[in-house]
Write an enzyme that holds these catalytic residues in place. Sequence first.
Site, PDB file in Angstrom:
ATOM      1  CG  LEU A  11      44.703  47.751  48.064  1.00 14.50           C
ATOM      2  CD1 LEU A  11      44.304  48.539  46.819  1.00 14.50           C
ATOM      3  CD2 LEU A  11      43.808  48.103  49.241  1.00 14.50           C
ATOM      4  CG  ASP A  12      41.737  41.407  49.899  1.00 12.68           C
ATOM      5  OD1 ASP A  12      42.715  41.228  50.646  1.00 12.68           O
ATOM      6  OD2 ASP A  12      40.558  41.419  50.298  1.00 12.68           O
ATOM      7  CE  LYS A  13      43.122  36.794  42.533  1.00 15.51           C
ATOM      8  NZ  LYS A  13      41.998  37.117  41.594  1.00 15.51           N
ATOM      9  CB  THR A  25      40.556  45.191  46.761  1.00  8.65           C
ATOM     10  OG1 THR A  25      39.776  44.284  47.534  1.00  8.65           O
ATOM     11  CG2 THR A  25      40.208  46.614  47.163  1.00  8.65           C
ATOM     12  NE  ARG A  56      36.720  39.898  49.379  1.00  6.34           N
ATOM     13  CZ  ARG A  56      37.538  39.236  48.581  1.00  6.34           C
ATOM     14  NH1 ARG A  56      38.838  39.564  48.559  1.00  6.34           N
ATOM     15  NH2 ARG A  56      37.105  38.279  47.792  1.00  6.34           N
TER      16      ARG A  56
END
Length: 223
Positions: free
Chosen positions: A68-70, A72, A169
Amino acid sequence: MLNPMPKTFSYRPPTDPWLDILHEDADIVVFNKPSGLLSVPGKDPALFDSLQSRALERFPGAGTIHRLDKDTSGIIVMARHKGAHGHIGKQFEYRQTTKFYIARVWGHVAEDEGLVDLPLATDWENKPRQEVNHARGRASQTRWEVIGREDGATRLKLIPITGRTHQLRVHMKEIGHPILGDEFYATGEALAAADRLQLHAAELGFRHPSGGEPVVFRSEPPF
């Protein structure tokens, strides 16, 4: 116009709790990753602290299958041995997992559901940002459903059909409803409306590596 990419990166990952474990057995560990924590270590030693490095302290040999993105938050599953990693990894590769995210986006989304089908590619001048690019972008699709409408915002269920970097996003920005608190793709009031990215991986389903039975893990968004 998006804000310029910052020239410096300040990394202050949350430490409480150190690890939020939703499930563990002999094959897998399922974590609830907080916003602000990297999924895996960065190249810079200052970016070593991550869900993976923390997991290895408690579960030696645990391997990252997906990320996951940092910014998120939400569900991540790790494998505790090579066989489990291969079994679940193939499910991600062949899109056999089920998953959805919860997001709060800027403005009132008029329709109740829809599909965003826009190809994505790296914006090389503003890396790691991604952009819609019809010439060199990879096919990217996101389904969305309205969960609720708030004062100036809409709560959505986002179902990624593909799994491109920053897909949810960028797709939300492109339909005019950036995710609240998104430092990469929101500006003005949409950026200031939340102190973190309002995106959470709320559900993940796959076949368990022991026996192949379907399992589903859920996590309520903290916003």
